[in-house]
Motif scaffolding. Structure first.
Motif, PDB file in Angstrom:
ATOM      1  N   LEU A 132      82.992  27.217 107.711  1.00 33.25           N
ATOM      2  CA  LEU A 132      84.235  27.215 108.479  1.00 33.25           C
ATOM      3  C   LEU A 132      85.036  26.005 108.023  1.00 33.25           C
ATOM      4  CD1 LEU A 132      86.091  28.312 110.699  1.00 33.25           C
ATOM      5  CD2 LEU A 132      84.864  26.851 112.330  1.00 33.25           C
ATOM      6  N   LEU A 133      86.149  26.261 107.339  1.00 29.36           N
ATOM      7  CA  LEU A 133      87.023  25.198 106.854  1.00 29.36           C
ATOM      8  C   LEU A 133      88.147  24.998 107.862  1.00 29.36           C
ATOM      9  CD1 LEU A 133      87.311  26.350 103.116  1.00 29.36           C
ATOM     10  CD2 LEU A 133      85.729  24.673 104.078  1.00 29.36           C
ATOM     11  N   VAL A 134      88.315  23.767 108.321  1.00 27.10           N
ATOM     12  CA  VAL A 134      89.330  23.451 109.328  1.00 27.10           C
ATOM     13  C   VAL A 134      90.446  22.659 108.662  1.00 27.10           C
ATOM     14  CG1 VAL A 134      89.797  22.385 111.553  1.00 27.10           C
ATOM     15  CG2 VAL A 134      87.546  23.410 111.115  1.00 27.10           C
ATOM     16  N   ASP A 135      91.596  23.310 108.506  1.00 24.15           N
ATOM     17  CA  ASP A 135      92.756  22.641 107.917  1.00 24.15           C
ATOM     18  C   ASP A 135      93.510  21.909 109.019  1.00 24.15           C
ATOM     19  OD1 ASP A 135      94.650  22.113 105.769  1.00 24.15           O
ATOM     20  OD2 ASP A 135      96.006  23.437 106.865  1.00 24.15           O
ATOM     21  N   THR A 136      93.732  20.623 108.836  1.00 24.26           N
ATOM     22  CA  THR A 136      94.354  19.792 109.859  1.00 24.26           C
ATOM     23  C   THR A 136      95.711  19.274 109.384  1.00 24.26           C
ATOM     24  OG1 THR A 136      93.310  17.780 109.025  1.00 24.26           O
ATOM     25  CG2 THR A 136      92.090  19.044 110.684  1.00 24.26           C
ATOM     26  N   PRO A 137      96.581  18.877 110.326  1.00 28.00           N
ATOM     27  CA  PRO A 137      97.845  18.257 109.921  1.00 28.00           C
ATOM     28  C   PRO A 137      97.600  16.845 109.404  1.00 28.00           C
ATOM     29  CG  PRO A 137      97.630  18.231 112.300  1.00 28.00           C
ATOM     30  CD  PRO A 137      96.474  19.023 111.780  1.00 28.00           C
ATOM     31  N   PRO A 138      98.590  16.239 108.760  1.00 29.63           N
ATOM     32  CA  PRO A 138      98.421  14.863 108.293  1.00 29.63           C
ATOM     33  C   PRO A 138      98.256  13.900 109.455  1.00 29.63           C
ATOM     34  CG  PRO A 138     100.321  15.930 107.256  1.00 29.63           C
ATOM     35  CD  PRO A 138      99.879  16.821 108.367  1.00 29.63           C
ATOM     36  N   GLY A 139      97.593  12.784 109.187  1.00 31.72           N
ATOM     37  CA  GLY A 139      97.502  11.720 110.175  1.00 31.72           C
ATOM     38  C   GLY A 139      96.216  11.746 110.980  1.00 31.72           C
ATOM     39  N   THR A 140      96.236  11.009 112.098  1.00 28.78           N
ATOM     40  CA  THR A 140      95.076  10.891 112.989  1.00 28.78           C
ATOM     41  C   THR A 140      95.580  10.977 114.417  1.00 28.78           C
ATOM     42  OG1 THR A 140      95.291   8.463 112.910  1.00 28.78           O
ATOM     43  CG2 THR A 140      93.764   9.482 111.372  1.00 28.78           C
ATOM     44  N   SER A 141      95.885  12.185 114.853  1.00 25.83           N
ATOM     45  CA  SER A 141      96.515  12.340 116.155  1.00 25.83           C
ATOM     46  C   SER A 141      95.760  13.334 117.020  1.00 25.83           C
ATOM     47  CB  SER A 141      97.976  12.781 115.963  1.00 25.83           C
ATOM     48  OG  SER A 141      98.706  12.694 117.160  1.00 25.83           O
TER      49      SER A 141
END
Length: 347
Positions: A193-202
């Motif tokens: 399961l690949l989880v694509d995340t937005p940029p940053g650490t939020s």
């Protein structure tokens, strides 16, 4: 001397452990020595005595999310959960996520899922050629959209009435949707399961980490480009992983150089004045998974929702991506010769 903006260690730990707690509505400003209205000591600490907010803070919800056991049960048949992170936007994180998914899916015996948690900029469905699909529901929950027989995807894009609709949400609503993707989607038996995340650490990163902690995250792949501007933000992303207890499986340097599809001449578009991704990996003691050249045909394949591995198997970018996949598989503790067909994990 300028005041320090670094949060105390106990505050950082509280945010990482409980990122979803709603801040109570206070009737007065927080006093100087307030432990924090979201703290486990809120309303009961010695410094809370006499504070007009004491009863409000003491009665605020605390403790773990009651849905965590449900998420753990739903993901019990998912063998390896991998986050794809980047400190900066525009480094090709979502593109790399899609390439990793296609690479794993080249083995018909491997089932892959992609969860798009970039709520405000969902691009995964377009890259996988399923942008116009919708989600089907049943008594068992939401059905993911299958881009291939062994490649499933879930994204907010499938829930939008219009493909151009903007998602203007605050953190709690984003967190709620991510929870639904994990708790209500019938992922079934997945190898990855690949989880694509937005940029940053939020918010999205905190939510994913909290929701997946009990079901165990394999680790994170961090994507960067060679220039120092991108590396500065990647350092922050790696620091987030270390504070959150997420293992960094490795760094991938994307767009390392440009390879002309016609004459095969190589040119550096982004100069690596400080050593690029490889130098950062050596400095921080993190595995370097490889460098992927900038090939315009990757963008073309993503625009048309096609597999770059099928369309341009002999390109230098395809060979570099296979090398990245091999390094990632080895970090997980699997045999690339078994997982990838015909030993294609070699560069």
């Amino acid at each position: 001397m300028a005041p320090s903006l670094e949060a105390p260690d106990d505050e950082v730990r509280d945010v990482l452990a409980n990122p979803l707690k709603k801040k109570p509505d206070l009737v007065a400003p927080e006093p100087e020595h307030c432990p924090g209205p979201e703290s486990e000591q809120a309303g009961t600490a010695d410094s809370c005595a006499g504070c007009p907010n004491q009863q409000i803070c003491a009665s605020a919800p605390k403790g773990p999310d009651p849905d965590l056991p449900l998420i753990t049960a739903r993901l019990a048949d998912v063998k390896h959960k991998i986050l794809v992170l980047s400190g900066k936007g525009g480094v090709g994180k979502s593109t790399l996520t899609v390439q990793l998914a296609h690479a794993f899916a080249t083995n018909p015996d491997t089932t892959v899922g992609v969860m798009d948690t970039d709520i405000c900029g969902p691009s995964i469905p377009k890259m996988l050629g399923v942008e116009t699909e919708t989600i089907h529901t049943s008594n068992a929950g939401w059905e993911p959209v299958w881009a291939m027989d062994n490649l499933a995807v879930m994204s907010i894009q499938f829930l939008l009435p219009n493909r151009d609709d903007a998602i203007i949400w605050r953190g709690p609503k984003k967190n709620g949707l991510i929870k639904q993707f994990l708790k209500d989607v019938q992922w079934g038996e997945l190898d990855f399961l690949l989880v694509d995340t937005p940029p940053g650490t939020s918010d999205e990163h905190l939510s994913v980490n909290t929701f997946l902690k009990e079901s165990k995250i394999e680790g994170a792949v961090v994507v960067t480009t060679p220039q120092e501007v991108a590396l500065l933000d990647v350092r922050k992303e790696i620091d987030f992983c270390r504070k959150a207890g997420i293992r960094v499986l490795g760094i991938v340097e994307n767009m390392s150089l440009f390879v002309c599809p016609g004459c095969k001449h190589e040119s550096k578009i982004f100069l690596d004045h400080t050593g690029g991704g490889r130098g950062l990996a050596e400095e921080l003691g993190i595995p370097f998974l490889g460098s992927v050249p900038l090939d315009p045909r990757i963008g073309i394949a993503c625009d048309y929702g096609e597999s770059f591995f099928d369309s341009f198997p002999d390109s230098s970018a395809c060979k570099a991506l296979k090398g990245v996949v091999k390094g990632l598989v080895e970090q997980i503790g699997l045999d690339p010769e078994v997982l990838l067909p015909e030993g294609d994990g070699s560069s």
